[in-house]
Design a protein around this motif. Structure first.
Motif, mmCIF file in Angstrom:
data_model
loop_
_atom_site.group_PDB
_atom_site.id
_atom_site.type_symbol
_atom_site.label_atom_id
_atom_site.label_comp_id
_atom_site.label_asym_id
_atom_site.label_seq_id
_atom_site.Cartn_x
_atom_site.Cartn_y
_atom_site.Cartn_z
ATOM 1 N N VAL A 29 26.430 52.309 19.778
ATOM 2 C CA VAL A 29 25.894 51.779 18.470
ATOM 3 C C VAL A 29 26.270 52.688 17.441
ATOM 4 C CG1 VAL A 29 23.785 50.720 19.744
ATOM 5 C CG2 VAL A 29 23.786 52.945 18.871
ATOM 6 N N VAL A 52 24.846 50.810 14.134
ATOM 7 C CA VAL A 52 24.187 49.404 14.509
ATOM 8 C C VAL A 52 22.658 49.746 14.605
ATOM 9 C CG1 VAL A 52 23.508 47.491 15.964
ATOM 10 C CG2 VAL A 52 25.819 48.107 15.797
ATOM 11 N N THR A 55 17.781 45.180 15.785
ATOM 12 C CA THR A 55 17.937 43.980 16.346
ATOM 13 C C THR A 55 17.507 42.960 15.604
ATOM 14 O OG1 THR A 55 18.009 44.809 18.702
ATOM 15 C CG2 THR A 55 17.613 42.493 18.454
ATOM 16 N N THR A 57 18.432 39.448 16.444
ATOM 17 C CA THR A 57 18.459 38.447 17.396
ATOM 18 C C THR A 57 18.784 39.292 18.822
ATOM 19 O OG1 THR A 57 19.228 36.792 15.742
ATOM 20 C CG2 THR A 57 19.274 36.159 18.164
ATOM 21 N N PRO A 58 17.903 38.836 19.544
ATOM 22 C CA PRO A 58 18.041 39.882 21.081
ATOM 23 C C PRO A 58 19.410 39.040 21.934
ATOM 24 C CG PRO A 58 15.753 38.992 21.031
ATOM 25 C CD PRO A 58 16.600 38.540 19.400
ATOM 26 N N SER A 59 19.901 39.867 22.426
ATOM 27 C CA SER A 59 21.362 39.626 23.052
ATOM 28 C C SER A 59 20.724 38.652 24.279
ATOM 29 C CB SER A 59 21.890 40.735 23.409
ATOM 30 O OG SER A 59 23.118 40.510 24.380
ATOM 31 N N ASP A 60 21.483 37.860 24.845
ATOM 32 C CA ASP A 60 21.481 37.164 25.820
ATOM 33 C C ASP A 60 22.099 37.802 26.993
ATOM 34 O OD1 ASP A 60 19.974 34.992 24.798
ATOM 35 O OD2 ASP A 60 21.922 33.582 24.127
ATOM 36 N N SER A 61 22.886 39.095 27.093
ATOM 37 C CA SER A 61 23.222 39.692 27.736
ATOM 38 C C SER A 61 23.194 41.094 27.490
ATOM 39 C CB SER A 61 24.884 39.178 28.130
ATOM 40 O OG SER A 61 25.598 39.239 27.001
ATOM 41 N N PRO A 62 21.866 41.619 27.360
ATOM 42 C CA PRO A 62 21.665 43.040 26.836
ATOM 43 C C PRO A 62 22.189 44.193 27.916
ATOM 44 C CG PRO A 62 19.706 42.067 27.866
ATOM 45 C CD PRO A 62 20.916 40.857 27.982
ATOM 46 N N ASN A 63 22.583 45.094 27.210
ATOM 47 C CA ASN A 63 23.107 46.357 27.919
ATOM 48 C C ASN A 63 21.905 47.388 28.127
ATOM 49 O OD1 ASN A 63 24.207 48.935 28.416
ATOM 50 N ND2 ASN A 63 25.870 48.703 26.957
#
Length: 86
Positions: A29, A52, A55, A57-63
């Motif tokens: 980040v 960064v 958040t 908008t939450p990610s659909d493929s979060p790390n």
């Protein structure tokens, strides 16, 4: 397909656009970049920090290694939705 950014960072001295000469990612980040003014008469060079920080908008493929806090507004919305669901 190449996308060109329309976002510009102005030189703090003359107002012309800065150019990123090189950058290094230190974390997922956080990056540091060497910037220089495009105005040859100015000659400014400096270091920029790019982070960064929240958040939206939450990610659909979060790390799993990245933990970015939600903005206060998003957090309030999530709390309201949870209260409405119960």
């Amino acid at each position: 397909m190449t996308m060109t950014s329309k976002h510009r960072l102005p030189c703090p001295h003359c107002g012309h656009n800065l150019r990123i000469r090189k950058s290094q990612g230190l974390t997922p980040v956080y990056r540091e970049a060497v910037v220089e003014c495009r105005n040859e008469d100015c000659g400014f060079r400096g270091k920029a920090r790019i982070e960064v920080c929240n958040t939206l908008t939450p990610s659909d493929s979060p790390n799993a290694q990245v933990d970015l806090p939600f903005t206060p507004r998003l957090l309030q919305q999530a709390i309201k939705q949870a209260q409405g669901a119960s």
